[in-house]
Design a protein around this motif. Structure first.
Motif, PDB file in Angstrom:
ATOM      1  N   ASN A  89       0.785  -1.147   0.021  1.00 45.93           N
ATOM      2  CA  ASN A  89       0.021  -0.036  -0.066  1.00 45.93           C
ATOM      3  C   ASN A  89       0.957   1.327   0.030  1.00 45.93           C
ATOM      4  N   ALA A  90       2.072   1.139   0.769  1.00 48.93           N
ATOM      5  CA  ALA A  90       2.932   2.301   0.913  1.00 48.93           C
ATOM      6  C   ALA A  90       3.525   2.563  -0.711  1.00 48.93           C
ATOM      7  N   LEU A  94       2.987   5.870  -2.896  1.00 47.03           N
ATOM      8  CA  LEU A  94       3.983   6.463  -3.308  1.00 47.03           C
ATOM      9  C   LEU A  94       4.049   6.713  -4.946  1.00 47.03           C
ATOM     10  N   ILE A  95       3.660   5.706  -5.624  1.00 45.28           N
ATOM     11  CA  ILE A  95       3.355   6.031  -7.179  1.00 45.28           C
ATOM     12  C   ILE A  95       2.341   6.896  -7.407  1.00 45.28           C
ATOM     13  N   LYS A  96       1.092   6.550  -6.783  1.00 48.87           N
ATOM     14  CA  LYS A  96       0.121   7.535  -7.098  1.00 48.87           C
ATOM     15  C   LYS A  96       0.224   9.277  -6.768  1.00 48.87           C
ATOM     16  N   SER A  97       1.187   9.270  -5.896  1.00 46.48           N
ATOM     17  CA  SER A  97       1.715  10.773  -5.428  1.00 46.48           C
ATOM     18  C   SER A  97       2.507  11.412  -6.401  1.00 46.48           C
ATOM     19  N   HIS A  98       3.161  10.603  -7.326  1.00 49.24           N
ATOM     20  CA  HIS A  98       3.946  10.988  -8.409  1.00 49.24           C
ATOM     21  C   HIS A  98       3.390  11.037  -9.708  1.00 49.24           C
ATOM     22  N   LYS A  99       2.047  10.907  -9.860  1.00 46.98           N
ATOM     23  CA  LYS A  99       1.431  10.951 -11.235  1.00 46.98           C
ATOM     24  C   LYS A  99       1.281  12.390 -11.553  1.00 46.98           C
TER      25      LYS A  99
END
Length: 99
Positions: A89-90, A94-99
């Motif tokens: 989940n972390a 992290l991936i979603k926050s850098h889109k």
């Protein structure tokens, strides 16, 4: 830059440990040979990573004999599922926050 999520677990930073946990999440149990073949690692390398995960109580170990040969099987524990799920989940966050 955003601060990294604190739900990453150091036990899963290594690709072999990540692979062990991934394999055990989708398989009820796997024996040493199956994990070795799947991860393409040496006996010693796999054994050391399995011991580290066992020490964290993230995997369980069952030893039996099959045709007089020792057979060691591994499974993921409830604590292992929880910790690995939080780690994934972390990573997702992290991936979603850098889109």
């Amino acid at each position: 830059m955003k601060k990294l999520n604190n739900h990453f677990h150091k036990a899963f930073e290594n690709r072999v440990r990540l692979g062990i946990m991934s394999a055990l999440v989708v398989n009820e149990t796997l024996d040493f040979s199956a994990l070795k073949e799947f991860l393409e690692v040496t006996d010693g390398n796999l054994a050391s990573h399995l011991k580290a995960l066992e020490k964290e109580a993230f995997i369980g170990v069952s030893k039996t004999f099959v045709d007089r040969k020792p057979n060691t099987k591994y499974s993921i524990t409830a604590a292992g599922k929880n910790a690995f799920g939080a780690h994934l989940n972390a990573l997702e966050n992290l991936i979603k926050s850098h889109k």
